[in-house]
Design an enzyme around this catalytic site. Structure first.
Site, PDB file in Angstrom:
ATOM      1  N   ASP A 165      -1.430   0.764   9.507  1.00  0.00           N
ATOM      2  CA  ASP A 165      -1.589  -0.307   8.520  1.00  0.00           C
ATOM      3  C   ASP A 165      -1.052  -1.638   9.058  1.00  0.00           C
ATOM      4  O   ASP A 165      -0.198  -2.271   8.447  1.00  0.00           O
ATOM      5  CB  ASP A 165      -0.888   0.078   7.214  1.00  0.00           C
ATOM      6  CG  ASP A 165      -1.456   1.353   6.616  1.00  0.00           C
ATOM      7  OD1 ASP A 165      -2.161   1.266   5.605  1.00  0.00           O
ATOM      8  OD2 ASP A 165      -1.224   2.438   7.186  1.00  0.00           O
ATOM      9  N   TYR A 195      -7.638  -4.988   8.426  1.00  0.00           N
ATOM     10  CA  TYR A 195      -7.728  -5.457   7.041  1.00  0.00           C
ATOM     11  C   TYR A 195      -8.781  -6.561   6.911  1.00  0.00           C
ATOM     12  O   TYR A 195      -8.609  -7.527   6.176  1.00  0.00           O
ATOM     13  CB  TYR A 195      -6.361  -5.924   6.520  1.00  0.00           C
ATOM     14  CG  TYR A 195      -5.461  -4.779   6.160  1.00  0.00           C
ATOM     15  CD1 TYR A 195      -5.281  -4.386   4.846  1.00  0.00           C
ATOM     16  CD2 TYR A 195      -4.815  -4.044   7.152  1.00  0.00           C
ATOM     17  CE1 TYR A 195      -4.473  -3.307   4.522  1.00  0.00           C
ATOM     18  CE2 TYR A 195      -4.007  -2.962   6.842  1.00  0.00           C
ATOM     19  CZ  TYR A 195      -3.840  -2.599   5.524  1.00  0.00           C
ATOM     20  OH  TYR A 195      -3.041  -1.524   5.214  1.00  0.00           O
ATOM     21  N   HIS A 318      -0.351   5.485  -3.894  1.00  0.00           N
ATOM     22  CA  HIS A 318      -1.339   6.403  -3.307  1.00  0.00           C
ATOM     23  C   HIS A 318      -1.009   7.879  -3.556  1.00  0.00           C
ATOM     24  O   HIS A 318      -1.296   8.734  -2.716  1.00  0.00           O
ATOM     25  CB  HIS A 318      -1.488   6.147  -1.808  1.00  0.00           C
ATOM     26  CG  HIS A 318      -1.990   4.766  -1.487  1.00  0.00           C
ATOM     27  ND1 HIS A 318      -3.196   4.293  -1.962  1.00  0.00           N
ATOM     28  CD2 HIS A 318      -1.446   3.766  -0.745  1.00  0.00           C
ATOM     29  CE1 HIS A 318      -3.368   3.052  -1.514  1.00  0.00           C
ATOM     30  NE2 HIS A 318      -2.333   2.709  -0.795  1.00  0.00           N
ATOM     31  N   VAL A 346       0.397   4.596   2.957  1.00  0.00           N
ATOM     32  CA  VAL A 346       1.512   4.149   2.121  1.00  0.00           C
ATOM     33  C   VAL A 346       2.338   3.161   2.926  1.00  0.00           C
ATOM     34  O   VAL A 346       2.800   3.486   4.029  1.00  0.00           O
ATOM     35  CB  VAL A 346       2.385   5.336   1.667  1.00  0.00           C
ATOM     36  CG1 VAL A 346       3.600   4.843   0.883  1.00  0.00           C
ATOM     37  CG2 VAL A 346       1.567   6.299   0.831  1.00  0.00           C
ATOM     38  N   HIS A 347       2.570   1.980   2.375  1.00  0.00           N
ATOM     39  CA  HIS A 347       3.205   0.907   3.132  1.00  0.00           C
ATOM     40  C   HIS A 347       4.726   1.034   3.082  1.00  0.00           C
ATOM     41  O   HIS A 347       5.444   0.197   2.517  1.00  0.00           O
ATOM     42  CB  HIS A 347       2.747  -0.447   2.604  1.00  0.00           C
ATOM     43  CG  HIS A 347       1.266  -0.636   2.691  1.00  0.00           C
ATOM     44  ND1 HIS A 347       0.588  -1.619   2.006  1.00  0.00           N
ATOM     45  CD2 HIS A 347       0.318   0.048   3.395  1.00  0.00           C
ATOM     46  CE1 HIS A 347      -0.701  -1.532   2.278  1.00  0.00           C
ATOM     47  NE2 HIS A 347      -0.892  -0.530   3.105  1.00  0.00           N
TER      48      HIS A 347
END
Length: 450
Positions: A165, A195, A318, A346-347
């Site tokens: 991510d 992104y 999530h 998941v950040h």
């Protein structure tokens, strides 16, 4: 007196907080985190940088990847379809002696009104192990270099960097700068790269951002949900991703760029697809069974999986996104005695102990979520309580991970937080491979078929 009581109360609270943080491995840790000031997006900056520093034939957006035993793939883009730049790479082990030549393929694509440049992919090899090669894209221009991974072997050490991510913010670039400070052999990317989210120019700016870091060590990627970019009747899923990031799927018997495997040093790595069909009887499912049956743990004792949507997740973000895939594939990977599963999505960062079917199991996988590369959506800071018993460490911070495989039986994992512009080691643990005779866990190739 009041001030004294206030100071005493503050000191007491700090003492309690600090002691609460120093929990044992068995208890699990949730580290509180004060989110840093937002950092700017860099898409425009990198796009302008590409426009101002390159011609229609100059190589940009370069990256290298593994392409089968003793082979590497060099990928780059040229900015215009008007000029047919050949997919040629000149290379050699000395900068002034690029005597070897390899040719490859060129791809391009349209996406609504966007027209991509020419994406070139050229496989070089056979190459020597642990050797630096110099190369020139298109047969002219600047000379770059990459270093090949260590040789195959049961006790051969290897260093992986793991990110997920990433996106294109100043935090993303900070992560890459920290990664560059680690002398790794292969980077594993757990999905959600640029992104771009339908705006194709952002793929170009991402390619420009990562190129200084990706042209000298192999980057092995799998897709995330942000790579899909599906528009009914107008754009199929993963059009840009598949054009730009051509992974060695055919070399591993896969029919899709969305899932594949490779051997490197003492590890067999499975890059699975969370966003392509994984159900029983699907092509990915059948390929996984066939691939695992080929694995020889006496040759590659470490068995590692990388995918996007985590299966074990105690963050409120999530929840359940990986449950269907886990239901289908966890029994297979458990029987194969996979050592570690890396995920993104998941950040935040989270590491589990070995687990199976949501219970602690010494023969299960260790799950590590590293969806904290620095993307513009920010951090996922809300956790579920009580903390599950299988969750050992969790923190909502940007960062990256490092897996240092020492030999056939032991590896050292560390997670490095991007804090005040420095990479701070915030979590680490020694891992013992399940392939070792002392693990008490015997792998099986009689995988469940229904």
């Amino acid at each position: 007196m009041g001030r004294l009581l206030s100071a005493t109360l503050v000191m007491l609270l700090v003492f309690v907080a600090n002691n609460g943080m120093q929990q044992t491995e068995a208890q699990g840790v949730t580290r509180p985190y004060v989110r840093p000031p937002a950092r700017k997006n860099l898409e425009l900056e990198f796009s302008l940088r590409q426009t101002s520093t390159s011609s229609a034939t100059s190589p940009t957006q370069m990256h290298v990847s593994l392409a089968g035993p003793n082979k590497m793939k060099v990928s780059w883009m040229t900015g215009s379809r008007t000029y047919n730049v050949p997919a040629i790479v000149r290379y050699g082990t000395a900068q002034g002696q690029l005597t070897q030549v390899a040719t490859g393929t060129t791809k391009s694509y349209n996406y609504l009104l966007y027209q991509s440049g020419q994406m070139h992919h050229v496989i070089l090899g056979p190459l020597a192990d642990s050797t630096t090669y110099f190369y020139m894209c298109g047969g002219f221009g600047p000379v770059y270099n990459f270093t090949t991974p260590p040789p195959a072997g049961r006790d051969v050490p290897i260093k992986f960097t793991i990110v997920g991510d990433l996106g294109q913010t100043a935090w993303s670039e900070s992560t890459l700068q920290h990664v560059a400070g680690y002398d790794y052999d292969v980077l594993l990317f757990a999905g959600d790269l640029s992104y771009a989210d339908y705006f194709q120019q952002k793929w170009d700016s991402f390619g420009q951002m990562m190129s200084p870091y990706a042209h000298y060590r192999p980057w092995m990627v799998t897709e995330g949900n942000h790579e899909m970019e599906y528009i009914p009747l107008l754009a199929p899923s993963f059009r840009s991703y598949n054009t730009r990031w051509d992974m060695p799927y055919a070399e591993s018997g896969s029919t899709s760029n969305l899932y594949y495997s490779f051997d490197v040093a003492s590890a067999h790595v499975l890059m699975l697809g969370s966003y392509t069909n994984f159900g029983v009887g699907s092509e990915q499912y059948n390929w996984l069974l066939a691939d695992l049956k080929k694995v020889d743990r006496s040759v590659t004792p470490w068995l590692v999986v990388v995918l996007h949507a985590p299966w074990y997740n105690s963050n409120s973000a999530h929840q359940g996104d990986g449950d269907q895939m886990m239901e289908v594939m966890e029994p297979i990977l458990y029987q194969a005695k996979v050592d570690i599963l890396f995920a993104g999505h998941v950040h935040a960062y989270e590491r589990t102990t070995r687990a199976y079917q949501m219970n602690i199991d010494p023969c299960g996988m260790m799950h590590i979520t590293v969806g904290d590369g620095g993307n513009h959506e920010g951090l996922a800071s809300e956790w579920l309580y009580p903390q599950p018993e299988w969750s050992m460490m969790r923190e909502a911070s940007f960062g990256h991970g490092e897996l240092d495989v020492k030999n056939a039986t032991h590896a050292y994992w560390s997670w490095h937080r991007n804090n005040d512009n420095e990479a701070v080691k915030a979590d680490d643990v020694w891992i013992t491979s399940l392939s070792g005779p002392k693990s008490g866990c015997e792998s099986s190739t009689e995988f469940i078929m229904n």
